[in-house]
Scaffold this active site. Structure first.
Site, PDB file in Angstrom:
ATOM      1  N   GLU A  84       0.850  -1.187   0.022  1.00  0.00           N
ATOM      2  CA  GLU A  84      -0.056   0.082  -0.076  1.00  0.00           C
ATOM      3  C   GLU A  84       1.029   1.325   0.231  1.00  0.00           C
ATOM      4  OE1 GLU A  84      -3.888   0.673   2.443  1.00  0.00           O
ATOM      5  OE2 GLU A  84      -2.569   2.173   3.096  1.00  0.00           O
ATOM      6  N   CYS A 136      -2.126   8.193   4.232  1.00  0.00           N
ATOM      7  CA  CYS A 136      -2.083   7.996   3.017  1.00  0.00           C
ATOM      8  C   CYS A 136      -3.490   8.165   2.124  1.00  0.00           C
ATOM      9  CB  CYS A 136      -1.402   6.609   2.453  1.00  0.00           C
ATOM     10  SG  CYS A 136      -2.204   5.137   3.460  1.00  0.00           S
TER      11      CYS A 136
END
Length: 490
Positions: A256, A290
């Site tokens: 990720e 994020c």
């Protein structure tokens, strides 16, 4: 401390390698500091590649016995870990506040989702299901077993350290794997050492989890290239993720990576709701997430009203000491992150963006940034690049199709959000976004254990979280049984 309060954990100047808590073999020491006050929290000798070899050998040796445990036994360890988190709630949150700089509210949320992750993982051992596959050969039975992959290399970040480590760690262990974990050097305790203490207390056998603390430049590449792990799980920047793909070899990768999340406000949106979600998505955890809203894209017909409402709300945010209950924005993690945010804001302004709100760094360590709000195009630095700090760019879109074009005009594709009064319109819009996650009438920041975390394009590979972990951290083993004698053609 009351009679029912457990004795606080200690020994965070060591790390668990091969069943023993000890310092790393390096002559260098890591100094872990509080990003608000600058106080030293702990110092520990860092790990070397020799320590890493020992950690992998221990994990490999311990994994088979752990995988042979009954599913209910592994589930019991996960539930015990959740109970320990309950008993140590204030201790864990205090460590999160002091080490990551997160506010009390943010750290309470992080504690809750990490705890829930242990409960979610407790269900997984009974969901690693196999199958019986039909065969055209007479008397033959074909079975597919779901088995642990073996040893998993886990490299976790500093922004949500407790949760983002546990998102891989708990399901990987529950499914019978062993783990070698390298937490961020900014959060070695809340990103790894605390997990090791909790799981040790919960009954996890020695050697199943090993933690190596040290700079990525020294042990990170060796950790990824090492022949033992079958899977590398990494959450962090796209640049580092691309490096991992080059050196990992034949391994499964769960990555990720960076994000440039758009929050799109269409012409029929509920403006007060959109503003609240946009403020949260922009500035929660000082924008260091994020999945955050990195850009807010607003239909031209409501753009000016949205900006006015947004600025009014942002001006009420309290910036300061994260340990104070009323603080909503704490410090960024370190000086490099502070300077990176300010550099992007400066370059955006130089390129024509208007800075509507801003200010200078403050706080005892000089790492506390006030919220920055800019008006600009999709090409300015704060919109084109991942900011990872308390700065947000608002972009005007002509209409829905223009908003979609702007939203997809990025190399990233992690999280996103769209606001509209028509939920089905929102769903149709969502399916056109290049993203792993889209939230209709909600913030792009989402922290639920049973979520398919992951991205498209330069935002990653694979999916983290919940039942998706079964696919990521187990493998198919095909076994055929010939029940009666077979004649071969040769």
């Amino acid at each position: 401390m009351t009679a029912d309060t457990p004795t606080p954990y200690s020994g965070f100047d060591t790390m668990p390698i091969s069943g023993k808590w000890r310092g790393g073999a390096s002559d260098a020491a890591l100094t872990d500091t509080d990003p608000w006050s600058g106080a030293v929290l702990t110092e520990l000798p860092t790990a070397t590649t020799e320590d890493l070899d020992e950690a992998y050998a221990a994990a490999q040796a311990a994994q088979h016995d752990w995988a042979d445990r009954l599913p209910g036994e592994r589930a019991t360890v996960m539930r015990a870990a959740a109970d320990i988190m309950d008993a140590r709630r204030e201790e864990i949150i205090d460590w999160l506040v002091r080490e990551s700089g997160g506010t009390l509210g943010k750290c309470a949320v992080e504690w809750a989702v990490a705890r829930a992750g242990f409960h979610e993982a407790a269900a997984l051992p009974h969901h690693a299901e196999g199958s019986i596959v039909p065969s055209d050969i007479p008397g033959k039975e074909s079975r597919v077993y779901r088995t642990p992959v073996g040893v998993i290399a886990l490299i976790s970040p500093w922004d949500f350290p407790l949760f983002l480590t546990n998102r891989t760690l708990a399901p990987a262990l529950a499914l019978g794997n062993a783990v070698v974990l390298k937490p961020s050097s900014d959060t070695p305790v809340t990103g790894g050492l605390l997990h090791a203490k909790i799981l040790e207390e919960a009954g996890l056998p020695a050697g199943v989890l090993n933690v190596v603390v040290g700079p990525g430049a020294e042990i990170g590449n060796a950790m990824v290239a090492h022949p033992v792990p079958a899977v590398v799980s990494f959450t962090g920047s796209t640049a580092v993720g691309l490096g991992i793909t080059r050196i990992a070899g034949i391994k499964k990768l769960c990555l990720e990576l960076g994000g440039n999340g758009p929050l799109i406000v269409l012409d029929d949106a509920d403006l007060p709701a959109a503003v609240e979600a946009a403020v949260f998505g922009s500035f929660f955890n000082s924008g260091q997430i994020c999945m955050r809203a990195n850009r807010i894209i607003v239909d031209a017909s409501i753009h000016d009203e949205f900006v006015e409402r947004f600025l009014t709300r942002v001006r009420t945010l309290v910036v300061g000491d994260p340990s104070e209950p009323g603080t909503q924005i704490g410090p960024v993690i370190n000086a490099g992150q502070r300077d990176s945010v300010l550099d992007k804001v400066s370059r955006a302004v130089d390129a024509g963006a208007r800075l509507l709100l801003g200010g200078e760094p403050g706080g005892p360590a000089g790492l506390s940034l006030p919220p920055h709000v800019l008006l600009g195009t999709n090409d300015v630095a704060t919109a084109r690049e991942e900011v990872f700090g308390p700065a947000i760019t608002i972009i005007r879109a002509r209409d829905e199709s223009d908003a979609l074009r702007i939203a997809n005009d990025t190399e990233y594709g992690l999280s996103s959000a769209v606001f509209t009064a028509d939920g089905e319109r929102g769903a149709r819009f969502a399916l056109q976004l290049d993203a792993g996650m889209t939230h209709v009438n909600d913030s792009p920041v989402n922290a639920e254990p049973n979520t398919a975390y992951g991205g498209e394009k330069q935002s990653g590979l694979g999916r983290f979280g919940g039942r998706w972990a079964v696919n990521e951290f187990t493998t198919d083993h095909w076994v055929s049984l010939q029940h009666r004698r077979r004649e071969y053609l040769l």
